[in-house]
Write a protein that holds these residues in place. Structure first.
Motif, mmCIF file in Angstrom:
data_model
loop_
_atom_site.group_PDB
_atom_site.id
_atom_site.type_symbol
_atom_site.label_atom_id
_atom_site.label_comp_id
_atom_site.label_asym_id
_atom_site.label_seq_id
_atom_site.Cartn_x
_atom_site.Cartn_y
_atom_site.Cartn_z
ATOM 1 N N PRO A 1 8.808 -0.119 4.745
ATOM 2 C CA PRO A 1 8.229 1.002 5.488
ATOM 3 C C PRO A 1 8.728 2.339 4.941
ATOM 4 O O PRO A 1 9.905 2.482 4.609
ATOM 5 N N ASP A 2 7.799 3.278 4.818
ATOM 6 C CA ASP A 2 8.137 4.611 4.317
ATOM 7 C C ASP A 2 7.354 5.616 5.157
ATOM 8 O O ASP A 2 6.121 5.533 5.224
ATOM 9 N N PRO A 3 8.040 6.579 5.799
ATOM 10 C CA PRO A 3 7.337 7.510 6.687
ATOM 11 C C PRO A 3 6.318 8.389 5.960
ATOM 12 O O PRO A 3 5.334 8.807 6.561
ATOM 13 N N TYR A 4 6.504 8.638 4.677
ATOM 14 C CA TYR A 4 5.593 9.502 3.924
ATOM 15 C C TYR A 4 4.483 8.700 3.239
ATOM 16 O O TYR A 4 3.319 9.039 3.322
ATOM 17 N N ARG A 5 4.843 7.618 2.571
ATOM 18 C CA ARG A 5 3.893 6.839 1.777
ATOM 19 C C ARG A 5 3.219 5.710 2.560
ATOM 20 O O ARG A 5 2.301 5.089 2.069
ATOM 21 N N GLY A 6 3.725 5.382 3.715
ATOM 22 C CA GLY A 6 3.255 4.199 4.440
ATOM 23 C C GLY A 6 4.133 3.020 4.070
ATOM 24 O O GLY A 6 4.784 2.433 4.911
ATOM 25 N N GLU A 7 4.133 2.685 2.795
ATOM 26 C CA GLU A 7 5.030 1.668 2.259
ATOM 27 C C GLU A 7 5.542 2.161 0.919
ATOM 28 O O GLU A 7 4.895 2.960 0.248
ATOM 29 N N THR A 8 6.687 1.656 0.537
ATOM 30 C CA THR A 8 7.235 1.941 -0.780
ATOM 31 C C THR A 8 7.714 0.627 -1.376
ATOM 32 O O THR A 8 7.903 -0.354 -0.666
ATOM 33 N N ASN B 1 0.862 -1.176 0.000
ATOM 34 C CA ASN B 1 0.000 0.000 0.000
ATOM 35 C C ASN B 1 0.904 1.233 0.000
ATOM 36 O O ASN B 1 1.405 1.646 1.037
ATOM 37 N N ALA B 2 1.104 1.790 -1.198
ATOM 38 C CA ALA B 2 1.981 2.959 -1.362
ATOM 39 C C ALA B 2 1.120 4.199 -1.567
ATOM 40 O O ALA B 2 0.486 4.347 -2.609
ATOM 41 N N SER B 3 1.047 5.035 -0.562
ATOM 42 C CA SER B 3 0.240 6.267 -0.612
ATOM 43 C C SER B 3 -1.212 5.981 -0.968
ATOM 44 O O SER B 3 -1.849 6.730 -1.700
ATOM 45 N N GLY B 4 -1.743 4.875 -0.463
ATOM 46 C CA GLY B 4 -3.142 4.538 -0.720
ATOM 47 C C GLY B 4 -3.367 3.766 -2.010
ATOM 48 O O GLY B 4 -4.492 3.365 -2.300
#
Length: 175
Positions: free
Chosen positions: A105-112, A75-78
């Motif tokens: 894990p990505d602090p901005y996108r949630g996941e990358t 789930n990358a930015s929804g």
């Protein structure tokens, strides 16, 4: 006597042919639940349908096609990113022998999107090769599906039957 359908994972509504969602099944030979595990049983059943954990689509003739596993979906930015789709693009690149894609894990996108690549003999694991692979992905994929992280490996961790162990790859990522 088994029925199958595609379920929207967010709305829990059945989807029409051509849409991608979770494959669900019901019938007399489908398990009734987990022994003495009421919460797990409640989590896997939706209105009498058992959730399989497979992401799939059904065509107009009623044939089902597995797209990926719901646990592996990123789930990358929804946006939903199916690792298998990205891996298939990576496999098309001439230097790539093996590839595995996971959500990092990505602090901005949630996941990358993170890719682990084993190169074919004769290709060098360097920044130029990494850049070329990423540029190739940019031409083949929507931007949110392009790997933001790419690591070269000598080999990928696999189970006894040859399945890539994504969990082990996730464990190698910095927290």
């Amino acid at each position: 006597n088994v029925e199958a359908a595609i379920l929207d994972q967010n709305t829990r509504e059945m989807l029409p042919a051509g849409e991608i969602g979770e494959l669900v099944v019901r019938g007399p030979n489908i398990m009734q639940g987990y022994w003495q595990r009421e919460q797990e049983t409640a989590d896997i059943f939706v209105n009498g349908w058992m959730r399989t954990g497979d992401i799939a689509r059904m065509d107009e003739k009623g044939y089902f096609y597995i797209v990926d596993r719901s646990k592996d979906m990123i789930n990358a930015s929804g946006f939903n990113v199916y690792p298998r789709e990205v891996e298939e693009v990576l496999f098309q690149y001439p230097a790539v022998e093996e590839a595995a894609v996971i959500g990092a894990p990505d602090p901005y996108r949630g996941e990358t999107v993170a890719a682990f690549v084993v190169l074919k003999p004769g290709f060098k694991a360097n920044e130029q090769t990494k850049t070329e692979i990423i540029e190739y992905c940019k031409r083949q994929l929507t931007s949110y599906k392009v790997p933001k992280k790419l690591e070269f490996r000598e080999h990928l961790p696999k189970s006894l039957i040859g399945k890539v162990l994504r969990r082990e790859l996730r464990d190698t990522l910095p927290s």
